[in-house]
Design a protein around this motif. Sequence first.
Motif, mmCIF file in Angstrom:
data_model
loop_
_atom_site.group_PDB
_atom_site.id
_atom_site.type_symbol
_atom_site.label_atom_id
_atom_site.label_comp_id
_atom_site.label_asym_id
_atom_site.label_seq_id
_atom_site.Cartn_x
_atom_site.Cartn_y
_atom_site.Cartn_z
ATOM 1 N N ALA A 14 83.772 -72.722 23.057
ATOM 2 C CA ALA A 14 84.013 -71.309 22.800
ATOM 3 C C ALA A 14 84.851 -70.778 23.954
ATOM 4 O O ALA A 14 84.762 -71.266 25.075
ATOM 5 C CB ALA A 14 82.698 -70.549 22.705
ATOM 6 N N SER A 15 85.658 -69.808 23.670
ATOM 7 C CA SER A 15 86.486 -69.210 24.707
ATOM 8 C C SER A 15 85.992 -67.795 24.965
ATOM 9 O O SER A 15 85.822 -67.007 24.030
ATOM 10 C CB SER A 15 87.945 -69.186 24.238
ATOM 11 N N ILE A 16 85.732 -67.489 26.240
ATOM 12 C CA ILE A 16 85.297 -66.136 26.604
ATOM 13 C C ILE A 16 86.147 -65.642 27.759
ATOM 14 O O ILE A 16 86.771 -66.424 28.476
ATOM 15 C CB ILE A 16 83.799 -66.090 26.998
ATOM 16 N N ARG A 17 86.164 -64.339 27.941
ATOM 17 C CA ARG A 17 86.883 -63.738 29.061
ATOM 18 C C ARG A 17 85.868 -63.011 29.928
ATOM 19 O O ARG A 17 85.026 -62.286 29.418
ATOM 20 C CB ARG A 17 87.944 -62.782 28.542
ATOM 21 N N ASP A 38 79.279 -73.794 32.387
ATOM 22 C CA ASP A 38 78.915 -73.746 30.966
ATOM 23 C C ASP A 38 77.404 -73.665 30.798
ATOM 24 O O ASP A 38 76.897 -72.903 29.969
ATOM 25 C CB ASP A 38 79.428 -74.985 30.230
ATOM 26 N N ASP A 39 76.684 -74.466 31.578
ATOM 27 C CA ASP A 39 75.220 -74.454 31.495
ATOM 28 C C ASP A 39 74.651 -73.103 31.902
ATOM 29 O O ASP A 39 73.693 -72.607 31.304
ATOM 30 C CB ASP A 39 74.618 -75.556 32.372
ATOM 31 N N VAL A 40 75.233 -72.499 32.928
ATOM 32 C CA VAL A 40 74.768 -71.187 33.382
ATOM 33 C C VAL A 40 74.939 -70.153 32.283
ATOM 34 O O VAL A 40 74.013 -69.401 31.967
ATOM 35 C CB VAL A 40 75.508 -70.742 34.664
#
Length: 68
Positions: A14-17, A38-40
Amino acid sequence: MPLLEVIQTRQVSASIRLTDSTATQVDQYAAFIHASADDVVEQALAYVFSKDRDFQDFLKTPQAKQAS
């Protein structure tokens, strides 16, 4: 003591900003708990979702089923 416990699971991309300061804190927290950023993000979102009672109620509605 860390608030998040990281458990390995199957993942999708997934892409987030994020703001610079939030991205830095994610990286710092990842270093703190010896995990990936990613885990956080995964565990933080799971924690928020599980603690938000209104969201849990929403998940029981037809609108939530349509959103998936």
